[in-house]
Motif scaffolding. Structure first.
Motif: not given
Length: 62
Positions: A52-60
């Motif tokens: 829950l705390a991890s931020v999903p990687p932004k799409p490049q």
């Protein structure tokens, strides 16, 4: 002190210590399964919290 009285006191104390050790051993044996469950639930909560705390990687954008 009479040696026989000293020996009787020693045997009495040794029996008390054995009974106390047996009681302690039984108490630990009775507590272990709950401890295992508690540990597994704790680690599961840690894993859920980290997800829950991890931020999903932004799409490049390419």
């Amino acid at each position: 002190m009479n040696p026989e009285i000293h020996l009787a006191a020693h045997h009495l104390r040794a029996a008390e210590l054995r009974a106390e050790a047996d009681a302690h051993r039984l108490a630990l044996a009775a507590r272990r399964p709950a401890q295992d469950l508690r540990t597994r639930v704790g680690w599961t909560l840690v894993e859920v919290g980290l997800r829950l705390a991890s931020v999903p990687p932004k799409p490049q954008i390419a």
